[in-house]
Design an enzyme around this catalytic site. Sequence first.
Site, PDB file in Angstrom:
ATOM      1  N   PHE A 127      -6.379   1.885  10.755  1.00 42.00           N
ATOM      2  CA  PHE A 127      -5.092   1.253  11.033  1.00 42.00           C
ATOM      3  C   PHE A 127      -4.114   1.611   9.915  1.00 42.00           C
ATOM      4  O   PHE A 127      -4.371   1.343   8.752  1.00 42.00           O
ATOM      5  CB  PHE A 127      -5.201  -0.274  11.148  1.00 42.00           C
ATOM      6  CG  PHE A 127      -3.873  -0.900  11.527  1.00 42.00           C
ATOM      7  CD1 PHE A 127      -3.426  -0.889  12.845  1.00 42.00           C
ATOM      8  CD2 PHE A 127      -3.042  -1.449  10.558  1.00 42.00           C
ATOM      9  CE1 PHE A 127      -2.188  -1.422  13.191  1.00 42.00           C
ATOM     10  CE2 PHE A 127      -1.796  -1.985  10.897  1.00 42.00           C
ATOM     11  CZ  PHE A 127      -1.375  -1.971  12.213  1.00 42.00           C
ATOM     12  N   ASP A 214      -5.184   4.801   1.857  1.00 49.32           N
ATOM     13  CA  ASP A 214      -4.394   3.669   2.340  1.00 49.32           C
ATOM     14  C   ASP A 214      -5.046   2.399   1.796  1.00 49.32           C
ATOM     15  O   ASP A 214      -6.044   1.919   2.325  1.00 49.32           O
ATOM     16  CB  ASP A 214      -4.359   3.663   3.873  1.00 49.32           C
ATOM     17  CG  ASP A 214      -3.549   2.496   4.436  1.00 49.32           C
ATOM     18  OD1 ASP A 214      -3.264   1.540   3.683  1.00 49.32           O
ATOM     19  OD2 ASP A 214      -3.218   2.533   5.641  1.00 49.32           O
ATOM     20  N   LYS A 243       0.732  -5.006   1.408  1.00 51.20           N
ATOM     21  CA  LYS A 243       0.397  -6.421   1.647  1.00 51.20           C
ATOM     22  C   LYS A 243       0.422  -7.334   0.415  1.00 51.20           C
ATOM     23  O   LYS A 243       1.306  -8.161   0.285  1.00 51.20           O
ATOM     24  CB  LYS A 243      -0.946  -6.520   2.369  1.00 51.20           C
ATOM     25  CG  LYS A 243      -0.857  -6.006   3.810  1.00 51.20           C
ATOM     26  CD  LYS A 243      -2.054  -6.398   4.632  1.00 51.20           C
ATOM     27  CE  LYS A 243      -1.804  -6.223   6.112  1.00 51.20           C
ATOM     28  NZ  LYS A 243      -2.075  -4.891   6.643  1.00 51.20           N
TER      29      LYS A 243
HETATM   30  C1  LIG Z   1      -1.404  -3.934   7.498  1.00 52.03           C
HETATM   31  C2  LIG Z   1      -1.743  -2.519   7.244  1.00 52.03           C
HETATM   32  C3  LIG Z   1      -0.797  -1.500   7.393  1.00 52.03           C
HETATM   33  C4  LIG Z   1       0.592  -1.750   7.949  1.00 52.03           C
HETATM   34  O1  LIG Z   1       1.331  -2.577   7.115  1.00 52.03           O
HETATM   35  P1  LIG Z   1       2.715  -3.214   7.665  1.00 52.03           P
HETATM   36  O2  LIG Z   1       3.274  -3.884   6.431  1.00 52.03           O
HETATM   37  O3  LIG Z   1       2.350  -4.173   8.732  1.00 52.03           O
HETATM   38  O4  LIG Z   1       3.548  -2.106   8.152  1.00 52.03           O
HETATM   39  C5  LIG Z   1      -1.168  -0.210   7.075  1.00 52.03           C
HETATM   40  N1  LIG Z   1      -2.400   0.067   6.617  1.00 52.03           N
HETATM   41  C6  LIG Z   1      -3.329  -0.885   6.456  1.00 52.03           C
HETATM   42  C7  LIG Z   1      -4.685  -0.508   5.934  1.00 52.03           C
HETATM   43  C8  LIG Z   1      -3.051  -2.201   6.774  1.00 52.03           C
HETATM   44  O5  LIG Z   1      -3.996  -3.139   6.644  1.00 52.03           O
END
Ligand SMILES: *Cc1c(COP(=O)(O)O)cnc(C)c1O
Length: 390
Positions: A127, A214, A243
Amino acid sequence: MSHLMNTYARLPVAFSHGEGVWLWDTEGKRYLDALSGIAVNTLGHAHPRFTAALSEQIGRLIHCSNIYQVREQELLADKLCGLSDMQEVFFCNSGCEANEAAIKLARMYGHQQGIESPAVIVMEKAFHGRTLATLSATGNRKVQAGFEPLVKGFVRVPYDDLEAIRQVAQHNSNVVAVLVEPIQGEGGVRTLDIEYLQQLRQICDEHNWLLMLDEVQCGMGRTGKWFAFQHTGILPDVMTLAKGLGSGVPIGACLAAGKAAGLFKPGNHGSTFGGNPLACTAGLTTLNIIEQDKLLAHTESLGQFIRQGIATALQGVSGVKEIRGQGLMLGIELDRPCGDLVKLALAQGLLTNVTADNVIRLLPALVMSQDEAQQLLDILCPLIKEFLQS
Ligand SMILES: *Cc1c(COP(=O)(O)O)cnc(C)c1O
């Protein structure tokens, strides 16, 4: 009739205020927050020193524009690079934006080597966000369906499968980077082992690819180290954060080092709000408080306490497949869909979450005490047992 676009299946509860790991709803009912707004509220709610630092900043300067020097941004970049051994930072406002920056960096890197159609290797169940490029990088059809055509330039391989990556290397000379979550969050709290990441680092070096991590969910102290990659001894070329970085104030960051550093020039990328003084003060204060209050060591030991507590309480309970994760990013995989557990927990005053259909996910704030963790176990474990036996 709500005037909100119908993008969320929302639970019927609204919160008025919080303190630490506790939230109160508008009816006055108290909840133990084991989700932290999905790994966002690193310092819990209404942390006194965080509130004071942000109030002071709001009273002084919230925003000015990136056409000027922004001191708070430079301080936060210095601090992040010092903690991560990365070299430079681009600030934005969210995780998907941080990943957009990473993907643009990878493409720029490819074009500089004369690769006109650069490709990035991404993982199944990944994701990376919901913008067009990041949903294309995401390995979940539900996130993509209805939004085709997808952005090109992604090659998908199974998570935790180095052989699949070696295969791609043999057949695709357009690859310029690998984008991967050291721990998949939305994908079900799936962890990569240390060896995988070390060997992936080697493969990237052999082929001159960027290793892009990520860490939007697993970074910022959540695993008991500042960044999840620090459990492995390797260094990525690019890392994305968001986050937990601002403890609730929107901020994202794309960090680069080595061959990924120095690629962007003025005009290549930007963001109006990105890295404004308020957001950067939120980031700096979060990092300072984690340091001052030794929250990394606490996260590590509290994570073990919770994990052990779950393992003991659920020992021999049929239907529990695996307990996994690191630090305060924990998942309990059941043998069946368990979305209903979220509502059952809510009724008992516990905020948690289920991801990938059958994985209960715990992401408490790094400030949770052991006593509060015990209360979490006392609600959650009997609930899981009951659910599995019903
Ligand atoms: C939540 C998340 C995103 C996206 O972040 P947003 O602030 O919602 O755009 C991308 N990568 C990972 C691993 C995430 O958990």
